[in-house]
Design an enzyme around this catalytic site. Sequence first.
Site, PDB file in Angstrom:
ATOM      1  N   HIS A 141      58.067  20.914  13.598  1.00  0.00           N
ATOM      2  CA  HIS A 141      58.596  19.560  13.742  1.00  0.00           C
ATOM      3  C   HIS A 141      58.811  18.960  12.366  1.00  0.00           C
ATOM      4  O   HIS A 141      57.893  18.898  11.550  1.00  0.00           O
ATOM      5  CB  HIS A 141      57.609  18.705  14.543  1.00  0.00           C
ATOM      6  CG  HIS A 141      58.057  17.292  14.747  1.00  0.00           C
ATOM      7  ND1 HIS A 141      59.178  16.959  15.469  1.00  0.00           N
ATOM      8  CD2 HIS A 141      57.539  16.127  14.300  1.00  0.00           C
ATOM      9  CE1 HIS A 141      59.321  15.654  15.475  1.00  0.00           C
ATOM     10  NE2 HIS A 141      58.343  15.110  14.769  1.00  0.00           N
ATOM     11  N   GLY A 156      55.469  15.352   8.936  1.00  0.00           N
ATOM     12  CA  GLY A 156      54.661  14.143   9.072  1.00  0.00           C
ATOM     13  C   GLY A 156      54.564  13.745  10.531  1.00  0.00           C
ATOM     14  O   GLY A 156      55.270  14.282  11.399  1.00  0.00           O
ATOM     15  N   ASP A 157      53.679  12.804  10.809  1.00  0.00           N
ATOM     16  CA  ASP A 157      53.489  12.345  12.180  1.00  0.00           C
ATOM     17  C   ASP A 157      54.759  11.716  12.728  1.00  0.00           C
ATOM     18  O   ASP A 157      55.601  11.189  11.975  1.00  0.00           O
ATOM     19  CB  ASP A 157      52.347  11.330  12.253  1.00  0.00           C
ATOM     20  CG  ASP A 157      50.992  11.956  11.938  1.00  0.00           C
ATOM     21  OD1 ASP A 157      50.870  13.185  12.104  1.00  0.00           O
ATOM     22  OD2 ASP A 157      50.080  11.224  11.534  1.00  0.00           O
ATOM     23  N   GLY A 159      57.289   9.131  14.032  1.00  0.00           N
ATOM     24  CA  GLY A 159      57.476   7.719  13.747  1.00  0.00           C
ATOM     25  C   GLY A 159      57.193   7.307  12.320  1.00  0.00           C
ATOM     26  O   GLY A 159      57.273   6.118  11.990  1.00  0.00           O
ATOM     27  N   ILE A 160      56.871   8.265  11.458  1.00  0.00           N
ATOM     28  CA  ILE A 160      56.521   7.914  10.079  1.00  0.00           C
ATOM     29  C   ILE A 160      57.753   7.673   9.208  1.00  0.00           C
ATOM     30  O   ILE A 160      57.659   7.122   8.109  1.00  0.00           O
ATOM     31  CB  ILE A 160      55.631   9.007   9.454  1.00  0.00           C
ATOM     32  CG1 ILE A 160      54.823   8.429   8.284  1.00  0.00           C
ATOM     33  CG2 ILE A 160      56.457  10.212   9.010  1.00  0.00           C
ATOM     34  CD1 ILE A 160      53.694   9.335   7.819  1.00  0.00           C
ATOM     35  N   GLY A 161      58.939   8.074   9.706  1.00  0.00           N
ATOM     36  CA  GLY A 161      60.172   7.797   8.960  1.00  0.00           C
ATOM     37  C   GLY A 161      60.870   9.023   8.398  1.00  0.00           C
ATOM     38  O   GLY A 161      61.631   8.915   7.433  1.00  0.00           O
ATOM     39  N   LYS A 162      60.643  10.172   8.995  1.00  0.00           N
ATOM     40  CA  LYS A 162      61.247  11.412   8.479  1.00  0.00           C
ATOM     41  C   LYS A 162      62.765  11.384   8.621  1.00  0.00           C
ATOM     42  O   LYS A 162      63.485  11.722   7.666  1.00  0.00           O
ATOM     43  CB  LYS A 162      60.661  12.632   9.231  1.00  0.00           C
ATOM     44  CG  LYS A 162      59.171  12.818   9.048  1.00  0.00           C
ATOM     45  CD  LYS A 162      58.674  14.095   9.689  1.00  0.00           C
ATOM     46  CE  LYS A 162      58.872  14.108  11.189  1.00  0.00           C
ATOM     47  NZ  LYS A 162      58.084  13.050  11.889  1.00  0.00           N
ATOM     48  N   ASP A 180      64.451  16.972  13.323  1.00  0.00           N
ATOM     49  CA  ASP A 180      63.460  16.962  14.395  1.00  0.00           C
ATOM     50  C   ASP A 180      62.832  18.337  14.633  1.00  0.00           C
ATOM     51  O   ASP A 180      61.620  18.487  14.573  1.00  0.00           O
ATOM     52  CB  ASP A 180      64.061  16.435  15.704  1.00  0.00           C
ATOM     53  CG  ASP A 180      62.984  16.196  16.750  1.00  0.00           C
ATOM     54  OD1 ASP A 180      61.978  15.539  16.427  1.00  0.00           O
ATOM     55  OD2 ASP A 180      63.130  16.697  17.879  1.00  0.00           O
ATOM     56  N   GLU A 205      68.872  11.995  14.701  1.00  0.00           N
ATOM     57  CA  GLU A 205      68.469  10.909  15.595  1.00  0.00           C
ATOM     58  C   GLU A 205      67.760   9.820  14.805  1.00  0.00           C
ATOM     59  O   GLU A 205      66.765  10.104  14.110  1.00  0.00           O
ATOM     60  CB  GLU A 205      67.543  11.439  16.691  1.00  0.00           C
ATOM     61  CG  GLU A 205      67.090  10.346  17.650  1.00  0.00           C
ATOM     62  CD  GLU A 205      66.036  10.815  18.639  1.00  0.00           C
ATOM     63  OE1 GLU A 205      65.523   9.973  19.384  1.00  0.00           O
ATOM     64  OE2 GLU A 205      65.727  12.029  18.646  1.00  0.00           O
ATOM     65  N   ARG A 246      47.192  12.591  -7.901  1.00  0.00           N
ATOM     66  CA  ARG A 246      47.901  11.662  -8.786  1.00  0.00           C
ATOM     67  C   ARG A 246      48.504  12.364  -9.998  1.00  0.00           C
ATOM     68  O   ARG A 246      49.477  11.887 -10.574  1.00  0.00           O
ATOM     69  CB  ARG A 246      46.941  10.557  -9.253  1.00  0.00           C
ATOM     70  CG  ARG A 246      46.395   9.725  -8.119  1.00  0.00           C
ATOM     71  CD  ARG A 246      45.606   8.544  -8.635  1.00  0.00           C
ATOM     72  NE  ARG A 246      46.437   7.626  -9.395  1.00  0.00           N
ATOM     73  CZ  ARG A 246      46.022   6.448  -9.831  1.00  0.00           C
ATOM     74  NH1 ARG A 246      44.795   6.037  -9.565  1.00  0.00           N
ATOM     75  NH2 ARG A 246      46.826   5.674 -10.542  1.00  0.00           N
TER      76      ARG A 246
END
Length: 312
Positions: A141, A156-157, A159-162, A180, A205, A246
Amino acid sequence: MADSVSITELVKKIRLDVFYGEDLLDRKQVTVSDISRPGLELTNYFKFYPRERIQLFGQTEISYAKDSMTSADRTVVYSQMADKQTPAFVISRGLPVPKELIKAAKDNGVPILTSTLPTSRLLSNMTNYLEDRLAERDSVHGELVEIYGLGVLITGDSGIGKSETALDLIKRGHRLIADDRVDIYQQDEQTLIGEAPQILRHLLEIRGVGIIDVMNLFGASSVKNSTDINLIVHLQNWDKETHFDRLGNGEQTRHFFDLDIPKITIPVRVGRNLGDIIEAAAMNFRAKNMGYDATKVFDQNLNALIKDNSQA
């Protein structure tokens, strides 16, 4: 993973000519990527004959059969080679097809294909295509985007904005490969390939907008069917309790098949431009591969400063 590839697909992809057996092409299936060049078989040695492989005849095989074998010998050998399990005979370099091979192929229902390509190139083309089609496949995914020639898999999870990040990168001139769901397979010992499922190819999408056709909106240069996966960028919601790298000296990888793909984790929070960050991450990764590591330069500068201060 495809269990088999039809000879029809092979003919279209490699641009082979059908000398005999047009009606057999859909029924004949290739199940292994190895191609056989029948050298020992021409001497009538069939103990280890790989009958499930495509049999490729080049200049060496055709010349040997013509100059060192009688017509009766060729009839016997070709009849044994034309096994019901044999997918096809392939003749390279535009060489003439022996009449004994034609008879054996017709008697046993084996297609004969021809090509004008040199034998080694034809062998390579068929092997590469069959390895790709028959390779073990997996799905992940995420988004797959080509950035400055590097294949970057964004995970990423939900809904995180991928997808939104992928759209931003496309607007910057980079290419979408898959949205997706990314189908992946190992091409060789060093290469992982990613592509979109056929039904999702060139589509993206966006929540609140729906499905958009990237090629239609941004042009043919904005999409690509497949690419190597060189880097994984994992998007993770920012949490003050979570430690994020970092300095760039943390080594992360994700394992696929026999390969470990480099991975970096980027914290997501309001106000961060993920397109800028991922673009910079791709450029930095390419610089490292070319021998320039900014983290090492920082370490060297820091050590030099400490040394200077200790001597003051």
